[in-house]
Design a protein around this motif. Structure first.
Motif, short mmCIF file in Angstrom:
data_model
loop_
_atom_site.label_atom_id
_atom_site.label_comp_id
_atom_site.label_asym_id
_atom_site.label_seq_id
_atom_site.Cartn_x
_atom_site.Cartn_y
_atom_site.Cartn_z
N VAL A 140 -0.43 47.81 -20.20
CA VAL A 140 -1.67 47.51 -20.92
C VAL A 140 -2.79 47.11 -19.98
CG1 VAL A 140 -2.73 45.98 -22.64
CG2 VAL A 140 -0.41 46.85 -23.01
N TYR A 141 -2.48 46.26 -18.98
CA TYR A 141 -3.52 45.66 -18.15
C TYR A 141 -3.51 46.13 -16.70
CZ TYR A 141 -4.51 42.37 -21.91
OH TYR A 141 -4.86 41.81 -23.12
N GLY A 142 -2.56 46.95 -16.32
CA GLY A 142 -2.49 47.36 -14.93
C GLY A 142 -1.93 46.25 -14.05
N THR A 179 -2.11 35.48 -22.31
CA THR A 179 -2.17 34.83 -23.62
C THR A 179 -2.52 35.83 -24.71
OG1 THR A 179 -2.85 32.73 -22.61
CG2 THR A 179 -3.30 33.02 -24.95
N ASP A 180 -3.54 36.66 -24.47
CA ASP A 180 -3.91 37.68 -25.46
C ASP A 180 -2.75 38.64 -25.72
OD1 ASP A 180 -6.42 36.63 -25.71
OD2 ASP A 180 -7.45 38.19 -24.57
N PHE A 181 -2.08 39.05 -24.66
CA PHE A 181 -0.98 39.99 -24.81
C PHE A 181 0.13 39.41 -25.68
CE2 PHE A 181 3.07 41.77 -23.14
CZ PHE A 181 2.86 43.10 -23.48
N LEU A 182 0.51 38.16 -25.43
CA LEU A 182 1.63 37.55 -26.16
C LEU A 182 1.26 37.07 -27.55
CD1 LEU A 182 3.37 35.55 -23.29
CD2 LEU A 182 3.97 37.79 -24.22
N MET A 183 -0.03 36.86 -27.78
CA MET A 183 -0.47 36.42 -29.10
C MET A 183 -0.99 37.57 -29.96
SD MET A 183 -0.06 33.08 -29.59
CE MET A 183 -1.16 32.84 -30.97
N LEU A 184 -1.74 38.50 -29.38
CA LEU A 184 -2.54 39.43 -30.19
C LEU A 184 -2.14 40.89 -30.10
CD1 LEU A 184 -6.11 37.97 -29.37
CD2 LEU A 184 -4.57 37.36 -31.26
N ASN A 185 -1.34 41.29 -29.11
CA ASN A 185 -1.02 42.71 -28.94
C ASN A 185 -0.07 43.17 -30.06
OD1 ASN A 185 0.56 45.11 -27.86
ND2 ASN A 185 -1.08 44.93 -26.37
N ARG A 186 -0.51 44.12 -30.85
CA ARG A 186 0.25 44.54 -32.03
C ARG A 186 1.30 45.60 -31.70
NH1 ARG A 186 -3.53 41.90 -35.12
NH2 ARG A 186 -2.26 41.51 -36.97
N MET A 220 -2.06 34.41 -42.26
CA MET A 220 -1.66 34.34 -40.86
C MET A 220 -2.07 35.60 -40.11
SD MET A 220 2.08 32.61 -41.62
CE MET A 220 2.83 33.00 -40.03
N VAL A 221 -1.86 36.75 -40.72
CA VAL A 221 -2.24 38.02 -40.09
C VAL A 221 -3.76 38.09 -39.94
CG1 VAL A 221 -2.31 40.53 -40.43
CG2 VAL A 221 -0.20 39.27 -40.89
N ALA A 222 -4.48 37.71 -40.99
CA ALA A 222 -5.95 37.80 -40.97
C ALA A 222 -6.54 36.86 -39.92
CB ALA A 222 -6.50 37.47 -42.35
N VAL A 251 3.16 37.45 -31.10
CA VAL A 251 3.03 36.75 -32.36
C VAL A 251 2.42 37.67 -33.42
CG1 VAL A 251 1.95 34.78 -33.52
CG2 VAL A 251 2.85 34.52 -31.19
N ALA A 252 1.42 38.46 -33.04
CA ALA A 252 0.79 39.36 -34.00
C ALA A 252 1.78 40.39 -34.54
CB ALA A 252 -0.40 40.07 -33.35
#
Length: 310
Positions: free
Chosen positions: A213-215, A224-231, A268-270, A237-238
């Motif tokens: 994803v990020y190289g 943090t974004d990857f582990l929380m928000l990457n679908r 939670m999803v929203a 988590v997402a």
């Protein structure tokens, strides 16, 4: 389906995920503890804190690797230890035996008393092998369910339990990073900080996926974004919230009824969908993690109420 059977499937999946999560926490603790100054930072206390069981250790007393292994792997009096989790998963499986395939049962039953024969010194000496054994048992069970179980409401309860526990695992690992770093904010961005953040990825088997994803760049906000928000990453988590929403929506269809848990998971999803890149790290990782843990705990209670668990 009887509510008792649904409860057994839901909690069997949670206990299996919890065993793996605790094994990953121990892996994380080992990686943190080998860094210079680990003795003074008391990383093992951070690991125990992330399980929510710090009250078992006196305030101010150092938590050693042996203490953590005894409590988190072997202690039957700790309901979240690996040994307790595997035993309770098997007990739930026995009560829901007709809903499992033969391969699922064998994954739970094979070597189910293995940890009974270890004392703390032996477990510490063989910790990497024991952690691999735990992860292999859980992944074998998960693979057997994926490849052979009917896609009925029993499978949905199983997958919902797994997704809920997995979301909590990721949140707890992120919380370890917060507590380890808290007393030493001046090391943010340094070599040790970089090693600690990448350790979180390795503990979640996410280093390769993150690189895609990020190289080759590794920053705290990206991780943090990857582990929380990457679908797309199955331990984010997402992703887990999306799975929970999907499974609970299917259960609403099976039962032709909706309840508070369906509204909660939609919220939670929203809430995660509203967050932009880097916002979690800027707003406060600890606050975000704690809110996530409160939401997942609430959702677990509401699922139990909706489907009349005992």
């Amino acid at each position: 389906m009887l509510s008792r059977t649904a409860e057994n499937l839901f909690w069997m999946a949670r206990y299996m995920e919890r065993a793996e999560a605790t094994a990953r926490l121990l892996t994380m603790g080992q990686r943190m503890a080998i860094l210079p100054g680990a003795h003074h930072r008391d990383e093992w206390r951070s690991v125990v804190r992330a399980t929510g069981a710090l009250n078992h250790f006196p305030e101010g007393a150092q938590v050693t690797e042996s203490d953590a292994i005894a409590f988190l792997m072997l202690d039957l009096d700790n309901p979240s230890s690996i040994r307790s989790s595997l035993l309770k998963a098997r007990a739930n499986a026995k009560s829901a035996r007709t809903m499992l395939t033969q391969d699922m049962w064998e994954a739970l039953n094979e070597g189910w008393r293995k940890l009974d024969s270890y004392d703390v010194a032996e477990a510490r000496q063989q910790l990497p092998a024991l952690i691999d054994w735990v992860k292999t048992r859980v992944m074998t069970f998960r693979g057997a369910a994926h490849s052979g179980q009917l896609r009925n409401e029993g499978h949905d309860f199983l997958r919902a339990g797994s997704a809920l526990e997995r979301a909590q695992m990721t949140l707890r690992l992120l919380d370890i990073k917060y507590y380890v770093l808290l007393p030493e904010t001046e090391v943010v961005g340094g070599n040790r900080d970089h090693y600690q953040w990448t350790s979180v990825l390795y503990a979640l088997s996410g280093a390769r996926a993150f690189h895609h994803v990020y190289g080759g760049t590794y920053t705290p906000w990206q991780i943090t974004d990857f582990l929380m928000l990457n679908r797309l990453f199955p331990r984010s988590v997402a992703y887990c919230y999306d799975q929970l929403a999907y499974r609970l929506n299917r259960l609403a269809g099976w039962h032709d009824a909706r309840a508070a848990c369906h509204d909660t998971v939609r919220e939670m999803v929203a809430d995660l969908e509203k967050l932009d890149s880097g916002e979690i790290f800027r707003a406060g990782l600890h606050e975000t993690v704690q809110n996530g843990l409160m939401s997942t705990n609430r959702l677990g209670v509401e699922i139990a109420q909706a489907y009349h668990f005992g």
